[in-house]
Design a protein around this motif. Structure first.
Motif, PDB file in Angstrom:
ATOM      1  N   UNK A   1       0.444  -0.984  -0.585  1.00 57.89           N
ATOM      2  CA  UNK A   1      -0.388  -0.076  -0.293  1.00 57.89           C
ATOM      3  C   UNK A   1       0.718   1.151  -0.090  1.00 57.89           C
ATOM      4  N   UNK A   2       0.977   2.336  -0.231  1.00 56.33           N
ATOM      5  CA  UNK A   2       1.616   3.489  -1.007  1.00 56.33           C
ATOM      6  C   UNK A   2       1.488   4.397  -0.062  1.00 56.33           C
ATOM      7  N   UNK A   3       2.625   5.178   0.400  1.00 56.76           N
ATOM      8  CA  UNK A   3       2.426   6.091   0.779  1.00 56.76           C
ATOM      9  C   UNK A   3       2.016   6.895  -0.079  1.00 56.76           C
ATOM     10  N   UNK A   4       1.371   7.921   1.472  1.00 57.60           N
ATOM     11  CA  UNK A   4       0.653   8.539   0.196  1.00 57.60           C
ATOM     12  C   UNK A   4       1.146   9.976  -0.324  1.00 57.60           C
ATOM     13  N   UNK A   5       2.544   9.806   0.312  1.00 58.38           N
ATOM     14  CA  UNK A   5       3.605  10.876  -0.824  1.00 58.38           C
ATOM     15  C   UNK A   5       4.002  10.260  -2.031  1.00 58.38           C
ATOM     16  N   UNK A   6       4.179   9.013  -1.576  1.00 60.04           N
ATOM     17  CA  UNK A   6       4.274   8.282  -2.885  1.00 60.04           C
ATOM     18  C   UNK A   6       3.798   8.252  -3.730  1.00 60.04           C
ATOM     19  N   UNK A   7       2.011   8.072  -3.830  1.00 56.92           N
ATOM     20  CA  UNK A   7       1.125   8.400  -4.535  1.00 56.92           C
ATOM     21  C   UNK A   7       1.013   9.468  -5.124  1.00 56.92           C
ATOM     22  N   UNK A   8       1.219  10.847  -4.317  1.00 58.14           N
ATOM     23  CA  UNK A   8       1.128  12.444  -4.975  1.00 58.14           C
ATOM     24  C   UNK A   8       1.916  12.327  -5.745  1.00 58.14           C
ATOM     25  N   UNK A   9       3.107  11.733  -5.458  1.00 57.14           N
ATOM     26  CA  UNK A   9       4.218  11.900  -6.428  1.00 57.14           C
ATOM     27  C   UNK A   9       3.680  11.252  -8.022  1.00 57.14           C
ATOM     28  N   UNK A  10       3.407  10.029  -7.965  1.00 56.72           N
ATOM     29  CA  UNK A  10       2.841   9.520  -8.440  1.00 56.72           C
ATOM     30  C   UNK A  10       1.652  10.326  -9.655  1.00 56.72           C
TER      31      UNK A  10
ATOM     32  N   UNK B   1      -5.458   3.710 -13.420  1.00 54.53           N
ATOM     33  CA  UNK B   1      -5.105   2.840 -14.881  1.00 54.53           C
ATOM     34  C   UNK B   1      -3.718   3.306 -14.339  1.00 54.53           C
ATOM     35  N   UNK B   2      -3.250   4.074 -14.445  1.00 53.27           N
ATOM     36  CA  UNK B   2      -2.156   4.715 -15.357  1.00 53.27           C
ATOM     37  C   UNK B   2      -1.131   4.721 -14.077  1.00 53.27           C
ATOM     38  N   UNK B   3      -1.790   4.910 -12.510  1.00 48.52           N
ATOM     39  CA  UNK B   3      -0.626   4.442 -11.208  1.00 48.52           C
ATOM     40  C   UNK B   3      -0.767   3.204 -11.528  1.00 48.52           C
TER      41      UNK B   3
ATOM     42  N   UNK C   1      -7.277   7.217  -5.662  1.00 52.50           N
ATOM     43  CA  UNK C   1      -6.816   7.757  -6.070  1.00 52.50           C
ATOM     44  C   UNK C   1      -7.211   9.328  -6.077  1.00 52.50           C
ATOM     45  N   UNK C   2      -8.850   9.063  -6.358  1.00 50.01           N
ATOM     46  CA  UNK C   2      -9.766  10.326  -6.482  1.00 50.01           C
ATOM     47  C   UNK C   2      -9.543  11.056  -4.692  1.00 50.01           C
ATOM     48  N   UNK C   3      -9.626  10.583  -3.730  1.00 44.38           N
ATOM     49  CA  UNK C   3      -9.302  11.768  -3.008  1.00 44.38           C
ATOM     50  C   UNK C   3      -7.963  12.207  -2.654  1.00 44.38           C
ATOM     51  N   UNK C   4      -6.586  11.215  -2.967  1.00 44.38           N
ATOM     52  CA  UNK C   4      -5.746  12.373  -3.116  1.00 44.38           C
ATOM     53  C   UNK C   4      -5.934  13.359  -3.862  1.00 44.38           C
ATOM     54  N   UNK C   5      -6.557  12.633  -5.357  1.00 45.80           N
ATOM     55  CA  UNK C   5      -6.301  14.027  -6.450  1.00 45.80           C
ATOM     56  C   UNK C   5      -7.210  14.976  -5.552  1.00 45.80           C
ATOM     57  N   UNK C   6      -8.181  15.497  -5.238  1.00 45.32           N
ATOM     58  CA  UNK C   6      -9.126  16.018  -4.481  1.00 45.32           C
ATOM     59  C   UNK C   6      -8.632  16.931  -3.691  1.00 45.32           C
ATOM     60  N   UNK C   7      -6.883  16.009  -2.687  1.00 51.06           N
ATOM     61  CA  UNK C   7      -6.480  16.817  -1.759  1.00 51.06           C
ATOM     62  C   UNK C   7      -6.072  17.405  -2.088  1.00 51.06           C
ATOM     63  N   UNK C   8      -4.921  17.263  -3.229  1.00 45.74           N
ATOM     64  CA  UNK C   8      -3.803  17.540  -3.536  1.00 45.74           C
ATOM     65  C   UNK C   8      -4.160  19.248  -3.758  1.00 45.74           C
ATOM     66  N   UNK C   9      -3.318  19.980  -3.540  1.00 44.39           N
ATOM     67  CA  UNK C   9      -2.700  21.859  -3.929  1.00 44.39           C
ATOM     68  C   UNK C   9      -2.225  21.878  -5.478  1.00 44.39           C
ATOM     69  N   UNK C  10      -3.202  22.087  -6.546  1.00 44.19           N
ATOM     70  CA  UNK C  10      -2.493  22.014  -7.636  1.00 44.19           C
ATOM     71  C   UNK C  10      -1.897  23.513  -8.104  1.00 44.19           C
ATOM     72  N   UNK C  11      -0.683  24.762  -8.598  1.00 45.41           N
ATOM     73  CA  UNK C  11      -1.020  25.155  -9.144  1.00 45.41           C
ATOM     74  C   UNK C  11      -1.186  26.398 -10.671  1.00 45.41           C
TER      75      UNK C  11
END
Length: 118
Positions: free
Chosen positions: A12-21, A39-41, A55-65
């Motif tokens: 189970x990937x760590x959050x930081x690893x998942x965010x980076x991917x 699918x790509x991850x 993946x959906x939750x991580x994308x939603x929580x991630x701050x984008x520029x």
């Protein structure tokens, strides 16, 4: 058996690893939705055990520029809460709600009256 050997390597990937991917994939394919990103991850990290919901939750929580300014991802906006009939009636009976409504009406009436004078 081969299945047991595969299961032993599942992580189970760590959050930081998942965010980076996810970031790597989204940077290369900004138009990808949750399903394609998931699918790509999985394709890039076959040993990872990660569901589409995570993946959906991580994308939603991630701050984008956006134009160099940090903006919360669009998916993280909470949906407008639907009020039940009871909650709506309670809100309508609230003095502040009625004052706001009255204020909005008087300002639009004033605008109309002012408009007619021109």
């Amino acid at each position: 058996s081969p299945k047991m050997a595969d299961a032993a390597r599942v992580v189970v990937p760590e959050k930081d690893d998942l965010v980076a991917a996810i970031k790597t994939i989204k940077d290369a394919n900004p138009d990808f939705g949750y399903g394609k990103v998931h699918k790509a991850v999985k394709e890039a990290n076959p040993t990872w055990q990660v569901g589409e919901d995570r993946v959906k939750k991580t994308i939603a929580e991630t701050v984008v520029l956006v134009d160099g300014k940090p903006v919360k991802a669009l998916a993280s906006k909470p949906a407008e809460k639907k009020l039940s009939a009871h909650e709506l009636a309670k809100k309508k009976n609230c003095r502040r709600y009625q004052e706001e409504k009255r204020g909005a009406q008087s300002s639009t009436q004033g605008h109309r009256a002012g408009h007619a004078l021109r």
